[in-house]
Design a protein around this motif. Structure first.
Motif, PDB file in Angstrom:
ATOM      1  N   CYS A  41       0.834  -1.204   0.000  1.00 14.96           N
ATOM      2  CA  CYS A  41       0.000   0.000   0.000  1.00 14.96           C
ATOM      3  C   CYS A  41       0.869   1.254   0.000  1.00 14.96           C
ATOM      4  CB  CYS A  41      -0.923   0.014   1.215  1.00 14.96           C
ATOM      5  SG  CYS A  41      -2.113  -1.351   1.227  1.00 14.96           S
ATOM      6  N   THR A  74      -6.016   9.279  -3.806  1.00 14.37           N
ATOM      7  CA  THR A  74      -5.873   7.916  -4.309  1.00 14.37           C
ATOM      8  C   THR A  74      -4.771   7.191  -3.540  1.00 14.37           C
ATOM      9  OG1 THR A  74      -4.240   8.458  -6.021  1.00 14.37           O
ATOM     10  CG2 THR A  74      -6.571   8.651  -6.620  1.00 14.37           C
ATOM     11  N   LYS A  76      -2.428   3.289  -3.670  1.00 17.69           N
ATOM     12  CA  LYS A  76      -2.006   2.142  -4.479  1.00 17.69           C
ATOM     13  C   LYS A  76      -1.928   0.888  -3.596  1.00 17.69           C
ATOM     14  CE  LYS A  76      -1.067   4.617  -8.235  1.00 17.69           C
ATOM     15  NZ  LYS A  76      -1.731   4.406  -9.541  1.00 17.69           N
ATOM     16  N   THR A  89     -10.502   3.114   4.789  1.00 17.64           N
ATOM     17  CA  THR A  89      -9.935   4.456   4.882  1.00 17.64           C
ATOM     18  C   THR A  89     -10.470   5.121   6.146  1.00 17.64           C
ATOM     19  OG1 THR A  89      -9.898   4.672   2.468  1.00 17.64           O
ATOM     20  CG2 THR A  89      -9.641   6.695   3.748  1.00 17.64           C
ATOM     21  N   ARG A 139     -14.432  -0.923   1.703  1.00 19.92           N
ATOM     22  CA  ARG A 139     -14.722  -1.463   0.381  1.00 19.92           C
ATOM     23  C   ARG A 139     -14.153  -2.875   0.240  1.00 19.92           C
ATOM     24  NH1 ARG A 139     -10.918   2.219   0.697  1.00 19.92           N
ATOM     25  NH2 ARG A 139     -11.546   4.035  -0.443  1.00 19.92           N
ATOM     26  N   VAL A 141     -12.619  -5.572  -2.360  1.00 21.08           N
ATOM     27  CA  VAL A 141     -11.956  -5.631  -3.662  1.00 21.08           C
ATOM     28  C   VAL A 141     -11.727  -7.090  -4.026  1.00 21.08           C
ATOM     29  CG1 VAL A 141     -10.876  -3.366  -3.491  1.00 21.08           C
ATOM     30  CG2 VAL A 141      -9.705  -5.341  -2.528  1.00 21.08           C
ATOM     31  N   GLN A 148      -2.464  -1.408  -8.067  1.00 15.45           N
ATOM     32  CA  GLN A 148      -3.814  -0.984  -8.388  1.00 15.45           C
ATOM     33  C   GLN A 148      -4.156   0.320  -7.637  1.00 15.45           C
ATOM     34  OE1 GLN A 148      -6.841  -4.153  -9.134  1.00 15.45           O
ATOM     35  NE2 GLN A 148      -5.565  -5.327  -7.714  1.00 15.45           N
ATOM     36  N   THR A 149      -5.161   1.013  -8.135  1.00 14.95           N
ATOM     37  CA  THR A 149      -5.531   2.317  -7.564  1.00 14.95           C
ATOM     38  C   THR A 149      -6.949   2.278  -7.012  1.00 14.95           C
ATOM     39  OG1 THR A 149      -4.096   3.511  -9.106  1.00 14.95           O
ATOM     40  CG2 THR A 149      -5.837   4.768  -8.045  1.00 14.95           C
ATOM     41  N   THR A 150      -7.139   2.843  -5.834  1.00 16.51           N
ATOM     42  CA  THR A 150      -8.475   3.056  -5.296  1.00 16.51           C
ATOM     43  C   THR A 150      -8.600   4.524  -4.906  1.00 16.51           C
ATOM     44  OG1 THR A 150     -10.127   2.268  -3.703  1.00 16.51           O
ATOM     45  CG2 THR A 150      -7.876   2.512  -2.898  1.00 16.51           C
ATOM     46  N   THR A 151      -9.827   5.040  -4.911  1.00 15.09           N
ATOM     47  CA  THR A 151     -10.052   6.482  -4.776  1.00 15.09           C
ATOM     48  C   THR A 151     -11.006   6.787  -3.626  1.00 15.09           C
ATOM     49  OG1 THR A 151      -9.745   6.756  -7.168  1.00 15.09           O
ATOM     50  CG2 THR A 151     -10.819   8.562  -5.992  1.00 15.09           C
ATOM     51  N   ASP A 152     -10.701   7.855  -2.903  1.00 10.53           N
ATOM     52  CA  ASP A 152     -11.597   8.386  -1.886  1.00 10.53           C
ATOM     53  C   ASP A 152     -12.007   9.803  -2.275  1.00 10.53           C
ATOM     54  OD1 ASP A 152     -12.013   6.668   0.609  1.00 10.53           O
ATOM     55  OD2 ASP A 152      -9.855   6.469   0.302  1.00 10.53           O
TER      56      ASP A 152
END
Length: 378
Positions: A41, A74, A76, A89, A139, A141, A148-152
């Motif tokens: 991360c 974002t 990773k 988060t 979330r 996954v 990989q990318t995740t967004t808040d």
């Protein structure tokens, strides 16, 4: 005897073999384990536009949002397998005094009565607060992959916390507060630990002062000059008010200071905002320097030796002054009409005009006088 023993043993072996076959078959059907890769991360990007200013209401109240914007962060991570795993988060303040009513921390600067708050727009959502390892976005996954990318998405707001002292101004900081944003797997939350190790995967960002309002950088460049609240006012129902006094006999005005005849009239003030404080000043149109309580006669008058006084509801006489567009204790003749208590209320001003004998020689005739009234608000 030996034969009996041999068959007994053989039977046992068959049962063990059968049982072992079942166990092996069960193990061969288990799927490969799926997991967020420990230590993968990392912090990604952080972006936000300028704060958007909201139109202030006529009556400002606690909880009014002055300005807001959406901040995008974002992170990773890498993951193995196709089964779902959990990413979380959280965001919390360190060394902050939190207003629990509005979920805000106080700002520093000339903008008094104002607070800052930040909420996550994901699920279950919620405000950044003083609780470490809170869960503002949870979330699941499933896809495997590296980097990989995740967004808040975050809503940042500037909120009025004390409307009685808010006067606009500037923000120079957020007193002694640090904001921590943490992203990671369930192990980070279970251990309450963001360091690498023991299968943990975490990305952490910490901001202080103005950087809390603009974590992407830019400081005061993206923080607006805050608007001054609107002064509550009233609508004036008429700007040209004619008052016709009754005819009187000159015998009722023989001595200086004698008063005779009267006519009541109103200056209509309606649709007042809550806490509107209209002040009024009357000015003698024919003598702008007049600071007495007697309105002089206009040139068109044929009478002489008289003037006009305007009596207030408390029996006092209006003193004439300048056309004051502001409110000050030094403004001669200016006085408060009243204070509205609710939006949409009326504050009608009722007055009475009367004749008054002056020092000049008395002469019967037509009386005309003009005054200007000016409404001002503090």
């Amino acid at each position: 005897m030996k034969m009996d023993i041999f068959w007994h043993i053989t039977g046992k072996l068959r049962k063990i073999g059968t049982a072992l076959g079942v166990i092996l078959a069960g193990l061969s059907s288990l799927p490969a384990m799926a997991a967020i890769t420990a230590g993968s991360c990392a912090v990604g990007t952080i972006n936000g536009g300028a704060y958007e200013m909201n139109t202030l209401p006529t009556t400002l109240t606690d909880g009014t949002v002055i300005a807001s914007r959406v901040l995008i962060t974002t992170f990773k991570y890498s993951k193995t397998g196709s089964s779902a795993d959990t990413l979380l988060t959280g965001a919390w303040y360190v060394s902050a005094t939190i207003n629990n009513t509005h979920h805000t921390i106080a700002v520093i600067g000339s903008a008094q009565g104002l607070g800052y708050r930040m909420s996550n727009l994901g699920y279950p959502g919620g405000y950044a607060n003083g609780e470490t390892f809170n869960r503002l976005n949870v979330r699941n996954v499933t896809a495997a992959g590296t980097n990989q990318t995740t967004t808040d998405y975050w809503l940042q707001e500037l909120v009025v916390t004390n409307a009685s002292i808010y006067k606009g101004g500037t923000i120079t900081g957020l007193g002694g507060s640090t904001l921590t944003i943490v992203f990671g797997n369930q192990k980070v939350w279970d251990d309450r630990n963001t360091t690498t190790g023991s299968l943990r995967c975490a990305g952490l960002q910490a901001f202080w002062g103005l950087d809390i309002l603009s974590p992407e950088g830019g400081g005061s460049a993206v923080i607006p000059e805050l608007p001054v609240p609107k002064t509550p006012t009233c609508d004036l129902g008429g700007t040209n008010i004619a008052v016709t006094l009754p005819d009187v006999d000159s015998s009722s005005l023989q001595n200086h200071g004698d008063i005779s005849g009267s006519k009541s009239f109103s200056i209509p003030l309606g649709n007042c905002g809550k806490n509107a404080k209209p002040y009024i000043t009357f000015t003698d149109s024919n003598d702008r320097a007049n600071r007495s309580t007697t309105l002089g006669l206009a040139a068109a008058s044929t009478a002489a030796g008289v003037g006009i006084v305007i009596e207030k509801s408390d029996g006092g006489l209006v003193q004439f002054g300048a056309q004051n567009t502001g409110v000050s204790s030094s403004n001669v003749g200016q006085y408060l009409i009243g204070t509205s208590t609710v939006d949409g209320s009326a504050l009608p001003l009722t007055l009475t005009a009367k004749y008054i004998r002056t020092n000049a020689t008395l002469k019967a005739g037509e009386v005309k006088a003009d005054a200007i009234f000016t409404i001002a608000y503090p």
